[in-house]
Design an enzyme around this catalytic site. Sequence first.
Site: not given
Length: 138
Positions: A98, A100
């Site tokens: 992932h 950010h």
Amino acid sequence: MKDIFCRIIDGEIPCTKVYEDDDVLAFLDISQTTKGHTLVIPKKHYENFLATPAETMEKVMKVAQRIGQAEVSVLGAKGVNILTNVGECAGQTVMHFHVHVIPRYVGGEGGFQITMQGQDTSTMDLPRLAMDIGKAIK
């Protein structure tokens, strides 16, 4: 056992979606390091940045870029941090790749610092925030 992001992708856990296509999902981070803090993930599970194929990485990063642009234009952010962690020792807490996208502001939510300490979201209208960012994605 599925990680929390796989469960979000499968609809088992709700999220505040900012963007979704066939390969990528973006949603507001539940802890909101700054207002608009968004996570961008591939829908297919890869443990981290180092294990993700380049084609998937490109898709994720294109969405992250568009979200950053939207946060600057819609939220008035003066900059953004784009970051990913690889491994527990680097701060990765969910073992699903992932990115950010963390908007940065001048003043109270501003100074440059890498921290994942969340803000109090009780006064934030997260669905409205996600909708505003999502609308601005070009």
